[in-house]
Motif scaffolding. Structure first.
Motif, mmCIF file in Angstrom:
data_model
loop_
_atom_site.group_PDB
_atom_site.id
_atom_site.type_symbol
_atom_site.label_atom_id
_atom_site.label_comp_id
_atom_site.label_asym_id
_atom_site.label_seq_id
_atom_site.Cartn_x
_atom_site.Cartn_y
_atom_site.Cartn_z
ATOM 1 N N ARG A 37 0.841 -1.197 0.000
ATOM 2 C CA ARG A 37 0.000 0.000 0.000
ATOM 3 C C ARG A 37 0.879 1.251 0.000
ATOM 4 O O ARG A 37 1.823 1.349 0.788
ATOM 5 N N THR A 38 0.566 2.190 -0.868
ATOM 6 C CA THR A 38 1.331 3.426 -0.923
ATOM 7 C C THR A 38 0.398 4.624 -0.996
ATOM 8 O O THR A 38 -0.751 4.523 -1.425
ATOM 9 N N ARG A 39 0.929 5.752 -0.557
ATOM 10 C CA ARG A 39 0.275 7.038 -0.768
ATOM 11 C C ARG A 39 1.285 7.936 -1.462
ATOM 12 O O ARG A 39 2.359 8.210 -0.926
ATOM 13 N N LEU A 40 0.952 8.367 -2.667
ATOM 14 C CA LEU A 40 1.866 9.128 -3.497
ATOM 15 C C LEU A 40 1.595 10.615 -3.336
ATOM 16 O O LEU A 40 0.500 11.089 -3.632
ATOM 17 N N LEU A 41 2.596 11.359 -2.848
ATOM 18 C CA LEU A 41 2.467 12.801 -2.668
ATOM 19 C C LEU A 41 2.977 13.490 -3.917
ATOM 20 O O LEU A 41 4.154 13.342 -4.281
ATOM 21 N N GLU A 55 -2.741 5.285 -3.312
ATOM 22 C CA GLU A 55 -3.568 6.467 -3.159
ATOM 23 C C GLU A 55 -2.761 7.665 -3.655
ATOM 24 O O GLU A 55 -1.538 7.631 -3.672
ATOM 25 N N VAL A 56 -3.439 8.731 -4.045
ATOM 26 C CA VAL A 56 -2.771 9.949 -4.481
ATOM 27 C C VAL A 56 -3.206 11.105 -3.586
ATOM 28 O O VAL A 56 -4.398 11.284 -3.331
ATOM 29 N N ALA A 57 -2.231 11.856 -3.097
ATOM 30 C CA ALA A 57 -2.502 13.046 -2.284
ATOM 31 C C ALA A 57 -1.746 14.214 -2.893
ATOM 32 O O ALA A 57 -0.559 14.095 -3.208
ATOM 33 N N VAL A 58 -2.426 15.325 -3.078
ATOM 34 C CA VAL A 58 -1.800 16.513 -3.654
ATOM 35 C C VAL A 58 -1.225 17.362 -2.522
ATOM 36 O O VAL A 58 -1.960 17.827 -1.647
ATOM 37 N N ALA A 59 0.090 17.547 -2.545
ATOM 38 C CA ALA A 59 0.758 18.339 -1.507
ATOM 39 C C ALA A 59 2.150 18.700 -1.973
ATOM 40 O O ALA A 59 2.970 17.817 -2.230
#
Length: 288
Positions: A37-41, A55-59
């Protein structure tokens, strides 16, 4: 209890910054291939890679509130160092502080070979100060001190010349692929690497004359020109770039001359289990 058990079965949530770039993007892909599991910033969601279990997070690094929100629930994060800028150190510190506030347990930082308070390579001083801030915050961390990348060496060639004030110094440049693989190994088993600092370099220290010869064997002829320091500053200043950037460009070569990036260590092999790639392997060619 069920939610906690499911989360443990899923494994940790791994944050990856710079996921639209070469290093962060490759790390994200390798983690995805392992089913993690990853969250891509990212700065731009439209440019984020489409990967399973990601998941994708805009930051952006500069927006520390967005960073804190994006890192909520993240167990370990890869912090790919920010683009060179005059306020780079402040940006790094802001990101780290946001990670602490978000409750991130472990941060893996891509630093630079020879990072030191008085490094000849000006960006090496920023990397050292960032490492010190990691220590000061108390966050669990691992530092990857990457050498210059093998893949960028052809980009230094202008009009068939590899020109700079590097003298007879050598550089143990490393492949981006090796750095990505090493980073993945640390991320997936971060508890085993708390407080560690790994020097990631290539298999040999090469002079720029040797680099030019090996690039020539792969394609068009390249000649190394040992440039006087004054000339190096003069033509780079003609671009109108700010002085901090000119210093960074020139000190890329003077750091080589000073021997700051010539060390050949075992970091890549220790983390990945294989020897580091050669220049030819990194560029996808083979010398005669």
């Amino acid at each position: 209890m069920t939610d906690q058990a499911d989360q443990q079965q899923d494994g940790p949530l791994i944050g990856v910054t710079g996921a639209t770039g070469r290093l962060g993007g490759r790390v994200a892909s390798l983690l995805s291939e392992r089913g993690l599991r990853t969250r891509l910033l990212v700065r731009d969601a439209d440019r984020a890679p489409d990967l399973p279990r990601a998941e994708v997070a805009v930051a952006s690094f500069e927006d520390t509130d967005a960073v804190e929100e994006a890192l909520a629930g993240v167990d370990v994060v890869l912090m790919v160092s920010a683009h060179e800028a005059e306020d780079r150190l402040d940006v790094h510190r802001g990101f780290i502080d946001a990670a602490v506030r978000a409750g991130v347990g472990h941060l893996v930082y891509t630093s630079f070979a020879g990072a030191a308070p008085h490094a000849v390579f000006t960006y090496g001083r920023t990397h050292h100060a960032t490492e010190q801030h990691l220590i000061d915050t108390g966050i669990g961390h691992t530092v990857l001190r990457n050498n210059f990348y093998l893949e960028i060496l052809p980009d230094l060639v202008v009009d068939s010349e590899l020109k700079g004030p590097a003298g007879k110094g050598c550089v143990a440049a490393v492949s981006i692929e090796d750095v990505a693989e090493a980073a993945v190994e640390v991320l997936v088993d971060h508890e085993s690497h708390v407080g560690e600092c790994y020097d990631l370099c290539g298999p040999a220290a090469l002079s720029l004359e040797e680099v030019a010869a090996r690039l020539s064997a792969l394609g068009d002829t390249v000649t190394y020109v040992e440039e006087p320091l004054e000339a190096a500053y003069a033509w780079r200043r003609e671009s109108g770039a700010p002085e901090w950037q000119v210093e960074g460009w020139v000190s890329t070569y003077t750091a080589i001359a000073a021997g700051e990036v010539a060390g050949v260590g075992t970091g890549v092999r220790a983390l990945t289990g294989h020897p580091p790639r050669t220049l030819e392997e990194a560029l996808g060619g083979s010398a005669d």
